[in-house]
Design a protein around this motif. Structure first.
Motif, PDB file in Angstrom:
ATOM      1  N   ILE A 113     -17.215 -93.662 -97.636  1.00  0.00           N
ATOM      2  CA  ILE A 113     -18.539 -93.840 -98.434  1.00  0.00           C
ATOM      3  C   ILE A 113     -19.427 -94.992 -97.676  1.00  0.00           C
ATOM      4  N   LEU A 114     -18.642 -95.754 -96.773  1.00  0.00           N
ATOM      5  CA  LEU A 114     -19.600 -96.674 -96.014  1.00  0.00           C
ATOM      6  C   LEU A 114     -20.143 -96.040 -94.632  1.00  0.00           C
ATOM      7  N   THR A 115     -19.498 -95.004 -94.332  1.00  0.00           N
ATOM      8  CA  THR A 115     -20.197 -94.252 -93.256  1.00  0.00           C
ATOM      9  C   THR A 115     -21.488 -93.421 -93.953  1.00  0.00           C
ATOM     10  N   ARG A 116     -21.624 -93.342 -94.766  1.00  0.00           N
ATOM     11  CA  ARG A 116     -22.991 -92.722 -95.484  1.00  0.00           C
ATOM     12  C   ARG A 116     -23.949 -93.726 -95.233  1.00  0.00           C
ATOM     13  N   GLY A 117     -23.805 -95.058 -95.297  1.00  0.00           N
ATOM     14  CA  GLY A 117     -25.017 -95.666 -95.094  1.00  0.00           C
ATOM     15  C   GLY A 117     -25.445 -96.103 -93.616  1.00  0.00           C
ATOM     16  N   GLU A 118     -26.398 -96.804 -93.093  1.00  0.00           N
ATOM     17  CA  GLU A 118     -26.765 -97.022 -91.630  1.00  0.00           C
ATOM     18  C   GLU A 118     -25.632 -97.453 -90.785  1.00  0.00           C
ATOM     19  N   LYS A 119     -25.062 -96.862 -89.978  1.00  0.00           N
ATOM     20  CA  LYS A 119     -23.818 -97.474 -89.091  1.00  0.00           C
ATOM     21  C   LYS A 119     -24.316 -98.434 -88.272  1.00  0.00           C
ATOM     22  N   ASP A 120     -25.725 -98.441 -87.936  1.00  0.00           N
ATOM     23  CA  ASP A 120     -26.428 -99.392 -86.634  1.00  0.00           C
ATOM     24  C   ASP A 120     -26.621-100.683 -87.630  1.00  0.00           C
ATOM     25  N   ASN A 121     -26.708-100.559 -88.871  1.00  0.00           N
ATOM     26  CA  ASN A 121     -26.958-102.101 -89.613  1.00  0.00           C
ATOM     27  C   ASN A 121     -25.666-102.971 -89.425  1.00  0.00           C
ATOM     28  N   LEU A 122     -25.725-104.212 -89.103  1.00  0.00           N
ATOM     29  CA  LEU A 122     -25.018-105.128 -88.526  1.00  0.00           C
ATOM     30  C   LEU A 122     -24.042-105.247 -89.844  1.00  0.00           C
ATOM     31  N   ASN A 123     -24.662-105.398 -90.869  1.00  0.00           N
ATOM     32  CA  ASN A 123     -23.881-105.873 -91.987  1.00  0.00           C
ATOM     33  C   ASN A 123     -22.978-104.518 -92.645  1.00  0.00           C
TER      34      ASN A 123
ATOM     35  N   ILE B  41      -7.067 -95.088-100.450  1.00  0.00           N
ATOM     36  CA  ILE B  41      -8.214 -95.706-101.032  1.00  0.00           C
ATOM     37  C   ILE B  41      -9.014 -96.168 -99.994  1.00  0.00           C
ATOM     38  N   ASN B  42      -8.429 -96.657 -98.771  1.00  0.00           N
ATOM     39  CA  ASN B  42      -9.253 -97.006 -97.514  1.00  0.00           C
ATOM     40  C   ASN B  42      -9.930 -95.889 -97.062  1.00  0.00           C
ATOM     41  N   ILE B  43      -9.072 -94.885 -96.813  1.00  0.00           N
ATOM     42  CA  ILE B  43     -10.114 -93.793 -96.349  1.00  0.00           C
ATOM     43  C   ILE B  43     -11.420 -93.422 -96.954  1.00  0.00           C
ATOM     44  N   LEU B  44     -11.159 -93.353 -98.361  1.00  0.00           N
ATOM     45  CA  LEU B  44     -12.138 -93.199 -99.471  1.00  0.00           C
ATOM     46  C   LEU B  44     -13.294 -94.036 -99.118  1.00  0.00           C
ATOM     47  N   ALA B  45     -12.985 -95.442 -99.074  1.00  0.00           N
ATOM     48  CA  ALA B  45     -13.936 -96.565 -98.906  1.00  0.00           C
ATOM     49  C   ALA B  45     -14.613 -96.346 -97.600  1.00  0.00           C
ATOM     50  N   PHE B  46     -13.858 -96.082 -96.504  1.00  0.00           N
ATOM     51  CA  PHE B  46     -14.633 -95.849 -95.126  1.00  0.00           C
ATOM     52  C   PHE B  46     -15.636 -94.799 -95.086  1.00  0.00           C
TER      53      PHE B  46
ATOM     54  N   LYS C  49     -21.777-102.574 -90.450  1.00  0.00           N
ATOM     55  CA  LYS C  49     -20.761-102.528 -89.471  1.00  0.00           C
ATOM     56  C   LYS C  49     -19.619-103.305 -89.704  1.00  0.00           C
ATOM     57  N   ALA C  50     -20.143-104.615 -90.054  1.00  0.00           N
ATOM     58  CA  ALA C  50     -18.937-105.535 -90.464  1.00  0.00           C
ATOM     59  C   ALA C  50     -18.271-105.010 -91.599  1.00  0.00           C
ATOM     60  N   ALA C  51     -18.936-104.483 -92.537  1.00  0.00           N
ATOM     61  CA  ALA C  51     -18.124-104.042 -93.666  1.00  0.00           C
ATOM     62  C   ALA C  51     -17.094-102.787 -93.106  1.00  0.00           C
ATOM     63  N   LEU C  52     -17.607-101.957 -92.403  1.00  0.00           N
ATOM     64  CA  LEU C  52     -16.936-100.892 -91.843  1.00  0.00           C
ATOM     65  C   LEU C  52     -15.566-101.390 -91.110  1.00  0.00           C
ATOM     66  N   LEU C  53     -15.674-102.413 -90.196  1.00  0.00           N
ATOM     67  CA  LEU C  53     -14.686-103.001 -89.507  1.00  0.00           C
ATOM     68  C   LEU C  53     -13.412-103.775 -90.611  1.00  0.00           C
ATOM     69  N   HIS C  54     -14.102-104.402 -91.567  1.00  0.00           N
ATOM     70  CA  HIS C  54     -13.101-104.801 -92.615  1.00  0.00           C
ATOM     71  C   HIS C  54     -12.219-103.619 -93.071  1.00  0.00           C
ATOM     72  N   VAL C  55     -12.850-102.645 -93.727  1.00  0.00           N
ATOM     73  CA  VAL C  55     -12.269-101.561 -94.389  1.00  0.00           C
ATOM     74  C   VAL C  55     -11.113-100.789 -92.964  1.00  0.00           C
ATOM     75  N   ALA C  56     -11.830-100.531 -92.109  1.00  0.00           N
ATOM     76  CA  ALA C  56     -10.989-100.011 -90.782  1.00  0.00           C
ATOM     77  C   ALA C  56      -9.881-100.735 -90.538  1.00  0.00           C
ATOM     78  N   GLY C  57      -9.784-102.184 -90.558  1.00  0.00           N
ATOM     79  CA  GLY C  57      -8.753-103.089 -90.518  1.00  0.00           C
ATOM     80  C   GLY C  57      -7.821-102.692 -91.311  1.00  0.00           C
TER      81      GLY C  57
END
Length: 294
Positions: free
Chosen positions: A140-150, A133-138, A152-160
């Motif tokens: 999906i989030l990488t399809r967004g703008e990774k430079d966007n701070l929001n 589930i986490n790999i799938l969510a991660f 980035k924060a979401a990616l860090l949560h899922v990466a954790g």
């Protein structure tokens, strides 16, 4: 020009909002399974990961709402619009990661002092599901703008969460084959340390923006030197201020002194063009002052 910039921002925001929304649904759905699995198996790693998933669900929902709110047009009260709410959301998400890490470390300390029985098989099954589930969510989030701070924060949560699932899998395998249960809280602390390191970067960046700090890579001294050297009509540059509404929206204001007889409009165009092309600041306010040659 300004209208086009906002339209593009809204287009990117829609993609980011959709990615965060899907990730929130995936995270929230599997969180329940992890809570049940953690309680049944007695695994701190799973319970900690479920707690992390709960805060992730809240964090991702907040990020989704931030992107939704940012679509609202500017008003007479909010002249810059609502884009900065996403930076505030990123700050809250980053701070929540500190609380999660502290809780994991506290629970790990209790478990090391008072070991409990852990069902390695159940733990492994739930942890593998969480990893998927986490790999799938991660992804999906990488399809967004990774430079966007929001984002980035979401990616860090899922990466954790992803790291938590990996830690739980390793711990479950060790428990199955050796019966050594302390591996469960030890790996939980290891994941918490990684989370803290990432959280600090998000908190620092979002705090810098909210405190009206200079945009990343911007040097006021370099700007002044460049303007006074490369634009012949410019005598002096002063009152330079630069900040960011969001990471993607840097803003600057400055005053420029020129000799009498200079074409004010042409100087403004030259300064704004240089700011955009050399310093990445598309939105600027330039005040031009005529200096007497007496």
């Amino acid at each position: 020009m300004a209208h086009d910039h906002n339209a593009a921002g809204h287009s990117h925001g829609s993609g980011n909002q959709k990615a965060v929304g899907i990730a929130a649904v995936l995270t929230g759905s599997f969180m329940i399974a992890e809570i049940v699995g953690g309680v049944v198996s007695g695994s701190l790693a799973l319970i900690a990961d479920a707690g992390h998933m709960l805060t992730d669900f809240v964090a991702l929902s907040l990020a989704w709402f931030a992107f939704h709110l940012a679509k609202r047009p500017a008003s007479w009260k909010a002249t810059y619009g609502f884009d900065r709410f996403s930076v505030l959301a990123a700050l809250v998400n980053g701070l929540s990661l500190f609380l999660i890490a502290a809780w994991i470390c506290f629970e790990a300390y209790k478990r090391i002092n008072e070991p409990v029985e852990v069902l390695g098989g159940t733990m492994l099954l739930v942890a593998v599901g969480g990893l998927i589930i986490n790999i799938l969510a991660f992804w999906i989030l990488t399809r967004g703008e990774k430079d966007n701070l929001n984002i980035k924060a979401a990616l860090l949560h899922v990466a954790g969460d992803l790291l938590g699932s990996v830690g739980a899998i390793i711990a479950s395998i060790v428990i199955i084959y050796t019966g050594w249960t302390p591996i469960d809280p030890i790996l939980s602390v290891f994941v918490a340390i990684i989370i803290l390191r990432s959280a600090w970067h998000v908190v620092r960046e979002s705090g810098h923006i909210l405190l009206e700090g200079a945009p990343k890579g911007f040097d006021r001294r370099q700007l002044i030197d460049t303007l006074e050297t490369e634009i012949s009509e410019v005598i002096k540059v002063s009152h330079v201020h630069a900040w960011s509404i969001t990471q993607e929206r840097p803003v600057a204001t400055l005053e420029v002194d020129v000799n009498e007889g200079a074409d004010i409009e042409q100087v403004k165009i030259a300064v704004k063009t240089l700011l955009k092309e050399r310093f990445g600041i598309a939105h600027s306010t330039v005040e031009v002052n005529l200096r007497s040659q007496k």
